[in-house]
Design a protein around this motif. Structure first.
Motif, PDB file in Angstrom:
ATOM      1  N   TRP A 268      68.141  55.255  46.819  1.00 49.88           N
ATOM      2  CA  TRP A 268      66.358  55.391  46.852  1.00 49.88           C
ATOM      3  C   TRP A 268      65.900  54.644  48.206  1.00 49.88           C
ATOM      4  O   TRP A 268      66.535  53.805  48.488  1.00 49.88           O
TER       5      TRP A 268
ATOM      6  N   THR B 152      65.382  62.837  46.868  1.00 57.60           N
ATOM      7  CA  THR B 152      64.698  64.273  47.051  1.00 57.60           C
ATOM      8  C   THR B 152      63.259  64.291  46.650  1.00 57.60           C
ATOM      9  O   THR B 152      62.602  65.381  47.293  1.00 57.60           O
ATOM     10  N   THR B 153      62.845  63.492  45.795  1.00 53.90           N
ATOM     11  CA  THR B 153      61.363  63.454  45.367  1.00 53.90           C
ATOM     12  C   THR B 153      60.994  62.363  45.306  1.00 53.90           C
ATOM     13  O   THR B 153      61.567  61.211  45.200  1.00 53.90           O
ATOM     14  N   CYS B 154      59.459  62.280  45.284  1.00 54.59           N
ATOM     15  CA  CYS B 154      58.494  61.045  45.154  1.00 54.59           C
ATOM     16  C   CYS B 154      58.518  60.646  43.925  1.00 54.59           C
ATOM     17  O   CYS B 154      58.143  61.597  42.960  1.00 54.59           O
ATOM     18  N   ALA B 155      58.988  59.542  43.697  1.00 55.97           N
ATOM     19  CA  ALA B 155      58.999  59.120  42.026  1.00 55.97           C
ATOM     20  C   ALA B 155      57.888  58.052  41.680  1.00 55.97           C
ATOM     21  O   ALA B 155      57.667  58.002  40.496  1.00 55.97           O
ATOM     22  N   ALA B 156      57.354  57.518  42.527  1.00 56.96           N
ATOM     23  CA  ALA B 156      56.148  56.827  42.522  1.00 56.96           C
ATOM     24  C   ALA B 156      55.318  56.515  43.759  1.00 56.96           C
ATOM     25  O   ALA B 156      55.687  56.607  44.825  1.00 56.96           O
ATOM     26  N   ILE B 157      54.007  56.328  43.349  1.00 54.74           N
ATOM     27  CA  ILE B 157      52.996  55.955  44.606  1.00 54.74           C
ATOM     28  C   ILE B 157      52.445  54.617  44.366  1.00 54.74           C
ATOM     29  O   ILE B 157      52.044  54.392  43.190  1.00 54.74           O
TER      30      ILE B 157
ATOM     31  N   CYS C 119      63.462  58.897  45.227  1.00 52.43           N
ATOM     32  CA  CYS C 119      64.618  58.917  44.387  1.00 52.43           C
ATOM     33  C   CYS C 119      65.250  60.336  44.407  1.00 52.43           C
ATOM     34  O   CYS C 119      64.615  61.384  44.350  1.00 52.43           O
TER      35      CYS C 119
ATOM     36  N   LEU D 154      59.670  50.748  40.121  1.00 52.11           N
ATOM     37  CA  LEU D 154      59.989  52.052  39.448  1.00 52.11           C
ATOM     38  C   LEU D 154      58.568  52.581  38.899  1.00 52.11           C
ATOM     39  O   LEU D 154      58.333  53.827  38.725  1.00 52.11           O
ATOM     40  N   THR D 155      57.409  51.574  38.647  1.00 55.26           N
ATOM     41  CA  THR D 155      56.263  52.154  38.191  1.00 55.26           C
ATOM     42  C   THR D 155      55.106  52.180  39.118  1.00 55.26           C
ATOM     43  O   THR D 155      54.075  52.814  39.042  1.00 55.26           O
ATOM     44  N   GLY D 156      55.431  51.635  40.235  1.00 58.71           N
ATOM     45  CA  GLY D 156      54.122  51.374  41.350  1.00 58.71           C
ATOM     46  C   GLY D 156      53.042  50.462  41.017  1.00 58.71           C
ATOM     47  O   GLY D 156      52.019  50.470  41.518  1.00 58.71           O
TER      48      GLY D 156
END
Ligand SMILES: [Mg+2]
Lengths: 466, 380
Positions: B366, B22-27, B380, B62-64
């Motif tokens: 994800w 549903t949401t952007c968790a990392a760019i 995620c 997970l961190t980009g």
């Protein structure tokens, strides 16, 4: 409403507390309070009843909710008649941390730990002087740094020679005032000696090999010299920080083990080599990367682990066996133990914190859910004094403080849901976005005197004090 | 008066179909120009990306965080990156122009994983030396379907260990589930448009001498020796053992951009440049079971979750991704349940190009997308 009526309206309240030594006298527990009172007024009232010279800031829980408005507005919002007697529990306030200092790094800061009188390593050392409080930071640049509380770097480690591999660190802990353990993306756990008088850290004095993928988290127990390492290879290692206690290192994991790696090792600066050792035990049972590991606070022969396989496990270390597995619905990324409540808090990729009863006898697995973060919860620590306090760090770029007594709703079958007491944002950042780009928080520690210490993608260690 | 709508079976609401992204968790930022392709490694730790700047890069999921990169080409974009599916090694295939590179990014690997990965790639050198490549018809070709070589010291120093050069620019790479074979598609390659490569022998074969139409994509069946090839208007399935055509699917599309096979093997999704997403049930008909029109612009990529979750996604030039619930029931009498769940927005549209690729995490709900805006995003 006629303001004159509101001003004089009163409600009967019954005061109680779970804080030792802060109980008001029996004859003043039941009293009539004007409904116009707010938290600060009630806090003044309780301090008067306690005859405190230096007032203690209090928070007030009414029916499990923190009072954030006047009593009158609270009654209206919750549809409670002013005729009823309100049960009001007061607790020491976790005061919003105002003072901020930041320690600048060259790269992302993945982990922090505190050495002070009241920190675990300070306890193990014994009578550690408060004025010598030290902060340890671990960075993606592969270096460990020791700081004083004024933000001066006292010592920096040397980058490890690992055959041209990534050296980014993920976790670091004080074993004592003289020993540090650290691990990261090369999968090697390293022990360093720190001398505060000469301010030297230097090269690792011991290298511990057992993992063929990165180590994301370590836990230490100073008195027994034990280190636990949680790895993306799905296993957990038990090591000793004393070289001789460990068996030989597995040959296939040493940097010189492969022809290509050995060649690169020779090209990079050779010189110094620390003893290399293997693990005392390998804990196998998880089916996905293990993200967090802990020694049980009251029993260092018991460990807890959290994994991306959605489970939380309890281990008996002497037999290397799983005692209990608690399955949840989400990837677990962080963990902290609340021993007096018999709970383990675990942070998830689904943006919440679950409070889990790890005991086999527990009928409810997820006792409570803490909601409010907008991204993965990757770090947790407990309040240094209160068994009800928790602090969390998230990829949303915030640190949140929680009081597990604060309950918003109790939905059927879902356990209880709590909200954070307050939020700490990254210093100098105007607007946090949920993806936390540039400001993700990677680690957080809470210590009595130092305050809340957090580290993140902004290349800073941030300290928030009262 | 009966409302006909009330007679239709009621679809479950998205709320009942959690979890889904549903949401952007990392760019993932740091690339120049468009990102063309993304891939998540089989352990679910790393994202690989390739794009117009000619680099292949590896990031922490997970961190980009960017962990590793290598510049594969000065002229060509990296159009396809795909991790080999095996968990005991870490091998990344990437294509730039006519070159396919096989990479062991040792900087992020332990020595034993590096060694087992090198062993997999090195096994083929001896074979190639002893036996020159041949085309399937058995006649020694004047020009082999591919030349396998070492990419030279600069790239080898980075872990780019093998280079296979085919006749025409490669746009698609797809691994067989066991990691012994991979297929590549070069849309302009005519008779050599679809190639199947045997890793252990450094051998390239061209199974289709004549393809009707421009090849767009190809992939192996998840469990049977069946191979799917998409051209502009149709998708053909072939039995690799019997060397014969099994089925021709007609999505009714003007131009197919991509397709993916459900892990069960009996259903298929197709994305088209004419903005449509089509679901094919291979047991039902050669025509689509469902046609979904949700996007304003072309669909460039489609992907099924391969790790047991009833999810699929598409990526569009309108800058959005759409997430769907897609539940396949074993019962032949019952059709798949398809429910649109969420539109994911965040990528910027650049020069009328939006989201170029989408891939799912091997276990979790994800996904990671690649954008023409130069970023990848974790949802995620
Ligand atoms: Mg952590």
């Amino acid at each position: 409403m006629d303001p004159s009526i509101a001003d004089t309206a009163k409600v009967q309240i019954r005061l109680s507390t779970r804080e030792d030594g802060l109980e008001v006298p029996d004859d003043s527990r039941l009293l009539f309070a004007p409904t116009s009172l707010r938290r600060v007024d009630l806090s003044r009232l309780v301090n008067n009843l306690l005859h405190n010279d230096t007032p203690i800031p209090f928070e007030f829980l009414v029916n499990g909710q923190f009072l954030r408005t006047s009593i009158d507005e609270f009654l209206t919002q919750n549809g409670i008649s002013a005729e009823t007697t309100l049960n009001v529990e007061y607790t020491r306030a976790f005061i919003p941390s105002l003072h901020v200092s930041t320690f600048e790094h060259d790269d992302w800061v993945s982990a922090v730990d505190i050495l002070s009188t009241s920190s675990p390593a300070g306890h193990w050392t014994g009578n550690y002087p408060q004025e010598n409080t030290r902060i340890l930071s671990a960075s993606y640049d592969g270096l460990l740094r020791v700081w004083d509380t004024a933000g001066n770097v006292l010592a920096t480690s040397s980058a490890p020679h690992n055959g041209g591999r990534i050296t980014s660190l993920k976790s670091a802990k004080w074993l004592s005032d003289k020993k540090i353990a650290a691990a990261g993306m090369d999968g090697v756990v390293r022990v360093y000696s720190y001398d505060d008088s000469t301010r030297t850290l230097g090269d690792a004095t011991l290298e511990l090999y057992n993992h063929n993928w990165q180590v994301d988290n370590i836990a230490v127990h100073g008195p027994s010299h034990r280190i636990l390492a949680a790895s993306a290879d799905t296993t957990i290692s038990l090591f000793s920080s004393r070289a001789k206690e460990n068996p030989a290192a597995p040959e296939s994991l040493l940097p010189r083990s492969t022809a290509a790696s050995n060649k690169r090792q020779k090209l990079s600066k050779p010189a110094h080599s620390a003893p290399a050792r293997g693990a005392l035990a390998t804990l196998r049972s998880h089916t996905a990367p293990v993200s967090a590991v802990l020694f049980a606070p009251n029993d260092p022969t018991v460990a807890y682990s959290a994994s991306l396989d959605h489970s939380l496990k309890t281990w008996d270390l002497p037999t290397s066996s799983v005692v209990e597995t608690r399955a949840t619905s989400h990837a677990l990324l962080s963990m902290a133990a609340l021993p007096t409540l018999n709970l383990v808090a675990t942070g998830t990729s689904a943006r919440h914190i679950s409070l889990i009863d790890p005991r086999a006898s527990a009928t409810h697995i997820a006792v409570m859910t803490l909601r409010g973060h907008a991204n993965a919860v990757v770090s947790l620590d407990t309040h240094p004094r209160s068994e009800y306090g928790l602090v969390s760090g998230s990829h949303d770029g915030t640190v949140r403080v929680w009081d597990v007594r604060s309950v918003r709703t109790a939905t059927e079958g879902q356990g209880q849901v709590g909200e954070s007491v307050f939020v700490i944002e990254r210093e100098g950042v105007e607007k946090m976005r949920s993806h936390g780009e540039g400001v993700k928080v990677f680690d957080v520690r809470w210590e009595e005197e130092t305050g809340i210490v957090s580290a993140g993608e902004d290349k800073k260690v941030q300290i928030n004090r009262h | 008066n009966i409302d006909p709508e009330s007679l239709l079976p009621k679809l479950p609401s998205p709320e009942e179909l959690k979890p889904f992204p549903t949401t952007c968790a990392a760019i993932f930022r740091g690339q120049e120009g468009r990102v063309r392709s993304v891939s998540i490694d089989p352990r679910g730790l790393f994202v690989a990306s390739g794009g117009d700047d000619g680099y292949v890069r590896v990031w922490e999921l997970l961190t980009g965080r960017q962990l590793w990169n290598a510049k594969l080409s000065d002229e060509d974009a990296v159009d396809a990156v795909r991790w080999r599916p095996n968990k005991d090694s870490a091998i990344l295939a990437a294509a730039a122009g006519e070159n396919i590179y096989l990479v062991v990014p040792f900087a992020i690997l332990s020595p034993d994983v590096e060694q087992s990965s090198r062993d997999v790639l090195d096994a083929g050198w001896g074979y190639a030396a002893s036996k020159p490549s041949t085309s399937t018809n058995g006649i020694a070709a004047k020009e082999p379907p591919a030349r396998w070589s070492r990419p030279g010291p600069r790239l080898e120093g980075k872990g780019v260990l093998v280079q296979a050069t085919v006749r025409s620019a490669v746009k698609v790479i797809h691994w067989h589930r066991r990691g012994d074979y991979f297929a590549t598609v070069s849309p302009r390659g005519q008779s050599s448009a679809v190639a199947i490569h045997t890793l252990s022998k450094h051998l390239t074969q061209l199974p289709f001498r004549r393809l009707k139409g421009l090849a767009q994509s190809a992939q192996f069946h998840p469990s049977k020796p069946i191979f799917f090839v998409a051209t502009k208007n149709s998708i053909r399935s072939y039995d690799l053992a019997k060397q014969e055509l099994v089925k021709i699917l007609q999505p009714g599309a003007k131009w197919i951009s991509s397709f993916d096979v459900h892990p069960g093997g009996d259903n298929l999704i197709v994305g088209t440049y004419d903005k449509r997403l089509l679901w094919h049930d291979l047991d039902l008909s050669t025509k689509p079971y469902k046609t979904l029109r949700y996007h304003q612009q072309a669909i460039r990529a489609v992907a099924f979750h391969q790790g047991g979750m009833p999810l699929f996604a598409d990526a569009s030039d309108d800058g959005s991704l759409q997430i769907f619930h897609g539940k396949v029931v074993g019962d032949l009498m019952e059709n798949a349940t398809i429910v649109p769940l969420k539109v994911l927005k965040g990528h910027q549209v650049k020069s009328r190009l939006g989201v170029m690729d989408v891939v799912w995490h091997p276990r979790e709900p994800w996904c990671v997308s690649a954008g023409a805006d130069g970023t990848c995003r974790l949802w995620c």
